[in-house]
Design a protein around this motif. Structure first.
Motif, PDB file in Angstrom:
ATOM      1  N   GLU A 175       5.883   6.329   4.810  1.00  0.00           N
ATOM      2  CA  GLU A 175       6.834   6.816   3.784  1.00  0.00           C
ATOM      3  C   GLU A 175       6.205   5.987   2.428  1.00  0.00           C
ATOM      4  O   GLU A 175       6.596   6.706   1.458  1.00  0.00           O
ATOM      5  CB  GLU A 175       8.177   5.697   3.905  1.00  0.00           C
ATOM      6  CG  GLU A 175       8.815   6.534   5.475  1.00  0.00           C
ATOM      7  CD  GLU A 175       9.555   7.844   4.925  1.00  0.00           C
ATOM      8  OE1 GLU A 175       9.287   8.196   3.865  1.00  0.00           O
ATOM      9  OE2 GLU A 175      10.134   8.374   5.945  1.00  0.00           O
ATOM     10  N   VAL A 176       5.506   5.112   2.662  1.00  0.00           N
ATOM     11  CA  VAL A 176       4.977   4.714   1.273  1.00  0.00           C
ATOM     12  C   VAL A 176       3.612   5.254   0.868  1.00  0.00           C
ATOM     13  O   VAL A 176       3.594   5.414  -0.470  1.00  0.00           O
ATOM     14  CB  VAL A 176       4.770   3.041   1.525  1.00  0.00           C
ATOM     15  CG1 VAL A 176       3.889   2.266   0.251  1.00  0.00           C
ATOM     16  CG2 VAL A 176       6.122   2.322   1.654  1.00  0.00           C
ATOM     17  N   ALA A 177       2.594   5.580   1.732  1.00  0.00           N
ATOM     18  CA  ALA A 177       1.517   5.899   1.232  1.00  0.00           C
ATOM     19  C   ALA A 177       1.332   7.334   1.181  1.00  0.00           C
ATOM     20  O   ALA A 177       0.454   7.903   0.455  1.00  0.00           O
ATOM     21  CB  ALA A 177       0.617   5.521   2.470  1.00  0.00           C
ATOM     22  N   VAL A 178       1.919   8.207   1.846  1.00  0.00           N
ATOM     23  CA  VAL A 178       1.692   9.560   1.769  1.00  0.00           C
ATOM     24  C   VAL A 178       2.662  10.095   0.310  1.00  0.00           C
ATOM     25  O   VAL A 178       3.296   9.738  -0.235  1.00  0.00           O
ATOM     26  CB  VAL A 178       2.653  10.387   3.020  1.00  0.00           C
ATOM     27  CG1 VAL A 178       2.641  11.951   2.427  1.00  0.00           C
ATOM     28  CG2 VAL A 178       2.156  10.155   4.224  1.00  0.00           C
ATOM     29  N   PRO A 179       1.519  10.907  -0.546  1.00  0.00           N
ATOM     30  CA  PRO A 179       1.814  11.136  -1.863  1.00  0.00           C
ATOM     31  C   PRO A 179       3.133  11.981  -1.882  1.00  0.00           C
ATOM     32  O   PRO A 179       3.544  12.883  -0.934  1.00  0.00           O
ATOM     33  CB  PRO A 179       0.684  12.182  -2.169  1.00  0.00           C
ATOM     34  CG  PRO A 179      -0.464  11.740  -1.131  1.00  0.00           C
ATOM     35  CD  PRO A 179       0.329  11.302   0.189  1.00  0.00           C
ATOM     36  N   GLY A 180       3.822  11.824  -2.830  1.00  0.00           N
ATOM     37  CA  GLY A 180       5.239  12.485  -2.975  1.00  0.00           C
ATOM     38  C   GLY A 180       5.463  12.467  -4.630  1.00  0.00           C
ATOM     39  O   GLY A 180       4.726  11.801  -5.281  1.00  0.00           O
ATOM     40  N   GLU A 190       2.681   0.052  -4.460  1.00  0.00           N
ATOM     41  CA  GLU A 190       2.618   0.485  -3.170  1.00  0.00           C
ATOM     42  C   GLU A 190       1.562   0.008  -2.110  1.00  0.00           C
ATOM     43  O   GLU A 190       1.860  -0.328  -1.275  1.00  0.00           O
ATOM     44  CB  GLU A 190       2.152   2.024  -3.368  1.00  0.00           C
ATOM     45  CG  GLU A 190       3.156   2.873  -4.156  1.00  0.00           C
ATOM     46  CD  GLU A 190       2.879   4.372  -3.964  1.00  0.00           C
ATOM     47  OE1 GLU A 190       1.692   4.735  -3.732  1.00  0.00           O
ATOM     48  OE2 GLU A 190       3.717   5.482  -4.628  1.00  0.00           O
ATOM     49  N   VAL A 191       0.443  -0.464  -2.959  1.00  0.00           N
ATOM     50  CA  VAL A 191      -0.577  -1.236  -2.296  1.00  0.00           C
ATOM     51  C   VAL A 191       0.104  -2.663  -1.665  1.00  0.00           C
ATOM     52  O   VAL A 191      -0.318  -2.962  -0.578  1.00  0.00           O
ATOM     53  CB  VAL A 191      -1.910  -1.469  -2.992  1.00  0.00           C
ATOM     54  CG1 VAL A 191      -2.951  -2.301  -2.378  1.00  0.00           C
ATOM     55  CG2 VAL A 191      -2.424  -0.106  -3.338  1.00  0.00           C
ATOM     56  N   GLU A 192       0.608  -3.141  -2.603  1.00  0.00           N
ATOM     57  CA  GLU A 192       1.299  -4.437  -2.268  1.00  0.00           C
ATOM     58  C   GLU A 192       2.274  -4.368  -1.044  1.00  0.00           C
ATOM     59  O   GLU A 192       2.334  -5.006  -0.036  1.00  0.00           O
ATOM     60  CB  GLU A 192       1.986  -5.168  -3.287  1.00  0.00           C
ATOM     61  CG  GLU A 192       0.984  -5.701  -4.426  1.00  0.00           C
ATOM     62  CD  GLU A 192       2.045  -6.207  -5.695  1.00  0.00           C
ATOM     63  OE1 GLU A 192       3.279  -5.953  -5.821  1.00  0.00           O
ATOM     64  OE2 GLU A 192       1.381  -6.534  -6.607  1.00  0.00           O
ATOM     65  N   MET A 193       3.058  -3.341  -1.119  1.00  0.00           N
ATOM     66  CA  MET A 193       3.977  -2.867   0.098  1.00  0.00           C
ATOM     67  C   MET A 193       3.208  -2.645   1.543  1.00  0.00           C
ATOM     68  O   MET A 193       3.674  -3.183   2.438  1.00  0.00           O
ATOM     69  CB  MET A 193       4.979  -1.818  -0.512  1.00  0.00           C
ATOM     70  CG  MET A 193       5.753  -2.158  -1.495  1.00  0.00           C
ATOM     71  SD  MET A 193       6.907  -0.748  -1.848  1.00  0.00           S
ATOM     72  CE  MET A 193       7.873  -0.819  -0.259  1.00  0.00           C
ATOM     73  N   LEU A 194       2.293  -1.820   1.253  1.00  0.00           N
ATOM     74  CA  LEU A 194       1.093  -1.405   2.500  1.00  0.00           C
ATOM     75  C   LEU A 194       0.940  -2.949   2.992  1.00  0.00           C
ATOM     76  O   LEU A 194       0.818  -2.739   4.306  1.00  0.00           O
ATOM     77  CB  LEU A 194       0.299  -0.667   2.005  1.00  0.00           C
ATOM     78  CG  LEU A 194       0.548   0.749   1.796  1.00  0.00           C
ATOM     79  CD1 LEU A 194      -0.588   1.670   1.131  1.00  0.00           C
ATOM     80  CD2 LEU A 194       1.306   1.437   2.848  1.00  0.00           C
ATOM     81  N   LEU A 198       1.674  -4.360   6.740  1.00  0.00           N
ATOM     82  CA  LEU A 198       0.514  -4.541   7.722  1.00  0.00           C
ATOM     83  C   LEU A 198       0.689  -5.942   8.274  1.00  0.00           C
ATOM     84  O   LEU A 198       0.337  -6.459   9.652  1.00  0.00           O
ATOM     85  CB  LEU A 198      -0.937  -4.268   7.366  1.00  0.00           C
ATOM     86  CG  LEU A 198      -1.101  -2.791   7.174  1.00  0.00           C
ATOM     87  CD1 LEU A 198      -2.167  -2.729   6.306  1.00  0.00           C
ATOM     88  CD2 LEU A 198      -1.169  -2.198   8.435  1.00  0.00           C
ATOM     89  N   ALA A 199       0.826  -6.808   7.315  1.00  0.00           N
ATOM     90  CA  ALA A 199       1.067  -8.514   7.572  1.00  0.00           C
ATOM     91  C   ALA A 199       2.035  -8.911   8.584  1.00  0.00           C
ATOM     92  O   ALA A 199       1.803  -9.634   9.292  1.00  0.00           O
ATOM     93  CB  ALA A 199       1.115  -9.155   6.024  1.00  0.00           C
ATOM     94  N   LEU A 200       3.069  -8.009   8.158  1.00  0.00           N
ATOM     95  CA  LEU A 200       4.384  -8.191   9.158  1.00  0.00           C
ATOM     96  C   LEU A 200       4.303  -7.841  10.530  1.00  0.00           C
ATOM     97  O   LEU A 200       4.528  -8.478  11.510  1.00  0.00           O
ATOM     98  CB  LEU A 200       5.707  -7.666   8.320  1.00  0.00           C
ATOM     99  CG  LEU A 200       6.479  -8.478   7.195  1.00  0.00           C
ATOM    100  CD1 LEU A 200       7.148  -7.735   6.570  1.00  0.00           C
ATOM    101  CD2 LEU A 200       6.851  -9.931   7.508  1.00  0.00           C
TER     102      LEU A 200
END
Length: 258
Positions: A175-180, A190-194, A198-200
């Protein structure tokens, strides 16, 4: 003659099968109970009340007792001084915390993706607990406190924690990474959210294996299955709810750069 009848020993059913005593054959429900059926069938030590847990003091281990809370094994005395064990325990509860966050976020914000994420978690967990685990019937490690009332080990294939965490992680990443539309206006966020996703969720498979609530095989299978299921949920959202990316990406695009 009558007195001799009273003194004569009687032979109960199942006599002749000698069952050696063992500390785990007690009233403690964690070890199960020795039943008449066990004696009649000539059950072995491994079958009488479930497998022996080598971590308990009665079996030569170092722990007095164990308790499973939300399928996470706690060992007593509690090793609060062990940071690795503490981290593993905390990650064991994250698959419950994240759906809880989705629920409250939907209640207060009414964001579609929060409701969708909650539905993903509930449906995936339900299918796993009601269908997959009973189908595979693969027991957890003997060190796990997840046991039935008779002391037998509960099924653990695939790991529900790992399946749920990996499914949510893969779906969220897509949902975050796929371009839209507008998705490239703030790459830093977006990188921070990714990284946060991953950390969670990323360490959950390790935590379940480290805490000995699942075997390595159960965690690996659940992780691989979670990748497939998480991707499936993203595809379903994309094709059946195509307009619901807007709140997600609009929120990202409105954040300040850097």
């Amino acid at each position: 003659f009558g007195s001799r009848l009273k003194e004569a020993p009687t032979t109960p059913e199942g006599a002749g099968v000698v069952v050696p005593q063992h500390p785990r054959m007690s009233s403690d429900p964690q070890y199960g109970k020795l039943t008449q059926m066990d004696v009649e069938e000539g059950g072995t030590q491994e079958k009488l009340g479930g497998p022996i847990d080598p971590e308990l003091k009665v079996n030569g281990g170092k722990y007095d007792s164990k308790k499973a809370i939300l399928q996470v094994t706690f060992r007593f005395p509690f090793e609060w001084w062990n940071p690795v064990a503490m981290v593993a325990l905390l990650y064991g509860f994250l698959p419950f915390a994240v759906p809880g966050f989705f629920f409250f976020h939907w209640i207060f914000v009414r964001h579609f993706l929060s409701l969708y994420g909650l539905a993903i978690s509930l449906i995936t967990s339900g299918v796993n607990e009601l269908m997959l685990k009973p189908l595979f019937k693969d027991p957890r490690p003997v060190e796990s406190a997840n046991r039935e009332k008779d002391g037998s080990i509960k099924h653990g294939m695939p790991s529900g924690h790992v399946l749920n965490a990996t499914t949510i992680m893969i779906w969220s990443i897509l949902e975050v990474a796929v371009p839209g539309p507008n998705s490239n206006k703030n790459m830093v966020l977006e990188v921070e959210m990714l990284i946060m996703i991953l950390a969670l969720m990323g360490p959950v498979p390790w935590a379940r294996w480290y805490n000995k609530d699942h075997t390595l095989r159960q965690c690996v299978v659940a992780g691989l299955l979670g990748i497939v299921v998480g991707t499936m949920w993203y595809v379903i959202r994309k094709f059946f709810f195509p307009n619901h990316w807007k709140p997600w990406y609009d929120w990202i695009s409105e954040q300040p750069e850097g």
